[in-house]
Motif scaffolding. Structure first.
Motif, mmCIF file in Angstrom:
data_model
loop_
_atom_site.group_PDB
_atom_site.id
_atom_site.type_symbol
_atom_site.label_atom_id
_atom_site.label_comp_id
_atom_site.label_asym_id
_atom_site.label_seq_id
_atom_site.Cartn_x
_atom_site.Cartn_y
_atom_site.Cartn_z
ATOM 1 N N LEU A 192 87.332 36.899 -24.222
ATOM 2 C CA LEU A 192 87.025 36.535 -23.017
ATOM 3 C C LEU A 192 85.392 37.289 -22.656
ATOM 4 O O LEU A 192 84.036 36.694 -22.398
ATOM 5 N N ALA A 193 85.522 38.675 -22.742
ATOM 6 C CA ALA A 193 84.248 39.336 -22.528
ATOM 7 C C ALA A 193 83.410 39.528 -23.810
ATOM 8 O O ALA A 193 82.272 39.622 -23.504
ATOM 9 N N ALA A 194 83.913 39.289 -25.013
ATOM 10 C CA ALA A 194 83.238 39.141 -26.217
ATOM 11 C C ALA A 194 82.266 38.167 -26.264
ATOM 12 O O ALA A 194 81.261 38.006 -27.087
ATOM 13 N N ALA A 195 82.750 36.866 -25.525
ATOM 14 C CA ALA A 195 82.028 35.534 -25.941
ATOM 15 C C ALA A 195 80.522 35.541 -25.472
ATOM 16 O O ALA A 195 79.522 35.101 -26.149
ATOM 17 N N PRO A 196 79.957 36.131 -24.305
ATOM 18 C CA PRO A 196 78.633 35.983 -23.828
ATOM 19 C C PRO A 196 77.940 36.954 -24.818
ATOM 20 O O PRO A 196 76.845 36.558 -25.110
ATOM 21 N N TRP A 197 78.590 37.929 -25.207
ATOM 22 C CA TRP A 197 77.829 38.927 -26.196
ATOM 23 C C TRP A 197 77.543 38.131 -27.407
ATOM 24 O O TRP A 197 76.459 38.332 -28.101
ATOM 25 N N ALA A 198 78.592 37.507 -28.167
ATOM 26 C CA ALA A 198 78.252 36.819 -29.394
ATOM 27 C C ALA A 198 77.599 35.951 -29.035
ATOM 28 O O ALA A 198 76.610 35.694 -29.931
ATOM 29 N N ALA A 199 77.520 35.126 -28.115
ATOM 30 C CA ALA A 199 76.428 34.145 -27.709
ATOM 31 C C ALA A 199 74.983 34.706 -27.825
ATOM 32 O O ALA A 199 73.998 34.161 -28.584
ATOM 33 N N GLN A 200 74.735 35.875 -27.165
ATOM 34 C CA GLN A 200 73.494 36.613 -27.155
ATOM 35 C C GLN A 200 72.873 36.893 -28.619
ATOM 36 O O GLN A 200 71.784 36.556 -29.126
ATOM 37 N N LEU A 201 73.824 37.410 -29.249
ATOM 38 C CA LEU A 201 73.945 37.826 -30.750
ATOM 39 C C LEU A 201 73.585 36.492 -31.749
ATOM 40 O O LEU A 201 73.204 37.023 -33.022
ATOM 41 N N GLY A 202 73.684 35.414 -31.224
ATOM 42 C CA GLY A 202 73.814 34.165 -32.259
ATOM 43 C C GLY A 202 74.770 34.178 -33.151
ATOM 44 O O GLY A 202 74.459 33.692 -34.460
ATOM 45 N N ALA A 203 75.831 34.852 -32.611
ATOM 46 C CA ALA A 203 77.110 34.928 -33.410
ATOM 47 C C ALA A 203 78.232 34.006 -33.154
ATOM 48 O O ALA A 203 78.621 33.778 -32.040
ATOM 49 N N PRO A 204 79.051 33.674 -34.155
ATOM 50 C CA PRO A 204 80.137 32.805 -33.864
ATOM 51 C C PRO A 204 81.280 34.026 -33.452
ATOM 52 O O PRO A 204 81.377 34.987 -33.800
#
Length: 475
Positions: A192-204
């Motif tokens: 849950l917490a990682a998803a916004p960070w992944a989105a910003q990194l352009g990462a799945p």
């Protein structure tokens, strides 16, 4: 459903294809425009009969030079086809700094019609989104043609397990990724917490079992061959064998664990890695139950904002420490007072105004959050009964501009269905993506969603642009 805003004032608180394949035209860059450095455009066109799904990833080093809003410079990335703007993203970089921006553009259309390739434009824009100067134009840009899934209107991406569904989402929606984020498939808080960070990194966001790297995740890592892999969660959530397996699969990659002493500490560690834009916001979700937080995670990702976890009636010390290190002007939370009390939101907001999205049940709350998304012709639909499919959809949704809608397994609740209809109405080629297998989301849901686009003309008769000699229209 309810949206509650509260302001508490307290004393003492401060607030894959190279550019060379297209014709590059560099416009004279105004002195006050952002500076475009090294950049790469990769594109894939999935072709199936006459249908083509276009996915473009742009990585660009951009230096902010002009204060457009709140100390940030704004840059817009666009993809054009046959004179029609198909998709665009505005990203921000702080003035005086250089940052790698990751923009993802996508659209569905017809194959083999109109001008060759597509047009890509990178522009400096002002606070209102008006063009200040063109940094780069490529027309035509040729994507790689790949035989693959392409469906108009409604598609389903789902595997037999949550781990395989996450891998399938990555495979079908990520043309490339230099970075991958991995979290456990067994509990929700880290993902849950990682998803916004992944989105910003352009990462799945990929999932794994705690004891070792899952085969589907390993295969997707090998396909992407990222330079960096972040494993989110402590050893109890993701064991050391997972990191060993990742390193064995990708000997040249940097593999890093990001964690805290518990779920609240891990969320705090991740939150501090999110690079905020000019609208400094904080999103707050429950660390004790997942439903209300699922769609909120997608909204946080869209706003490039950190998300922290808290308890119903207490702000954990790890969360308080993380929040104290963040800068924000507004706080957004999901769930009623039985999920997060007013006192907790008062405490975590540090005197800043907070807004609560809530309703009688998880679907009403999800509807209230979904109302905050603008209509861009795309939406992802996942079950509200469990967390994995919804969370792995978040980075994809953030890349494509889609909202995430929660559904019951057998039917989309009426209010949520209304919001899905709003998000896709008026677009010639909308795309509703059902995430998860038929056990998670029954085919009756697909039937409902097909009813929203049933009035559209045959694809060949829909408007797809008018130019045949170029892609970028004349503004």
């Amino acid at each position: 459903m309810t949206t509650t805003t509260r302001t508490l004032r307290r004393a003492g608180f401060a607030t894959g294809t190279a550019l060379a394949l297209g014709t590059t035209v560099l416009a004279a860059t105004p002195a006050l425009a952002a500076t475009l450095g090294d950049h790469e455009i990769s594109g894939v066109q999935f072709v199936n009969d006459d249908c083509s799904r276009n996915e473009y990833a742009i990585q660009a080093d951009v230096t902010g030079t002009t204060d457009d809003v709140g100390g940030f410079d704004r840059v817009r990335f666009e993809v054009w086809d046959d004179g029609t703007l198909k998709d665009s993203r505005i990203l921000e970089v702080e003035v005086g700094t250089t940052r790698e921006l990751n923009a993802f553009l996508s659209f569905v259309g017809l194959y083999g019609t109109g001008a060759p390739g597509v047009g890509i434009v990178i522009s400096d824009v002002d606070a209102d989104g008006d063009v200040v100067g063109t940094l780069e134009t490529v027309d035509p840009f040729y994507p790689d043609d790949v035989d693959g899934p392409c469906t108009f209107d409604v598609e389903r991406i789902g595997g037999p397990t949550r781990i395989e569904t996450a891998a399938m989402l990555s495979e079908q929606k990520f043309v490339m990724a230099d970075t991958v984020v991995i979290a456990t498939s067994t509990t929700y808080p880290d993902a849950l917490a990682a998803a916004p960070w992944a989105a910003q990194l352009g990462a799945p966001l990929l999932l794994t079992t705690p004891g070792g790297l899952s085969a589907a995740t390993r295969d997707e890592l090998l396909r992407l061959a990222p330079d960096d892999v972040y494993v989110v969660g402590g050893p109890a959530a993701v064991g050391g064998q997972v990191l060993t397996d990742v390193q064995a699969a990708l000997p040249g990659a940097d593999v890093e664990r990001v964690s805290g002493p518990d779920r609240y500490g891990t969320a705090g560690e991740v939150a501090q890695r999110v690079v905020q834009d000019s609208s400094a916001e904080l999103f707050v979700a429950s660390g004790q139950d997942f439903p209300d937080a699922l769609v909120l995670s997608a909204l946080a990702a869209r706003h490039q904002a950190p998300l922290v976890l808290t308890k119903h009636a207490e702000v954990p010390p790890e969360t308080a420490s993380a929040v104290a290190a963040l800068t924000f002007d507004d706080v957004y939370a999901a769930g009623g007072t039985t999920v997060l009390s007013d006192d907790v939101l008062d405490d975590v907001s540090l005197g800043m105004p907070w807004t609560r999205y809530s309703g009688p049940d998880r679907y009403d709350t999800a509807e209230a959050v979904l109302e905050q998304f603008p209509a861009e012709g795309k939406v992802m639909v996942a079950t509200g009964q469990d967390f994995p499919d919804s969370l792995t959809a978040v980075p994809v949704a953030a890349r494509t501009g889609a909202g995430v809608a929660l559904t019951r397994p057998d039917a989309v609740p009426p209010g949520v269905l209304d919001e899905v209809e709003r998000l896709v109405t008026g677009f010639s080629f909308p795309l509703i993506t059902v995430v998860g297998g038929e056990l998670a989301v029954h085919d009756t849901v697909e039937t409902q969603l097909l009813g929203l686009v049933g009035g559209l003309a045959d694809p060949a008769s829909r408007s797809s642009g008018g130019l045949t000699d170029r892609n970028i229209g004349q503004g």
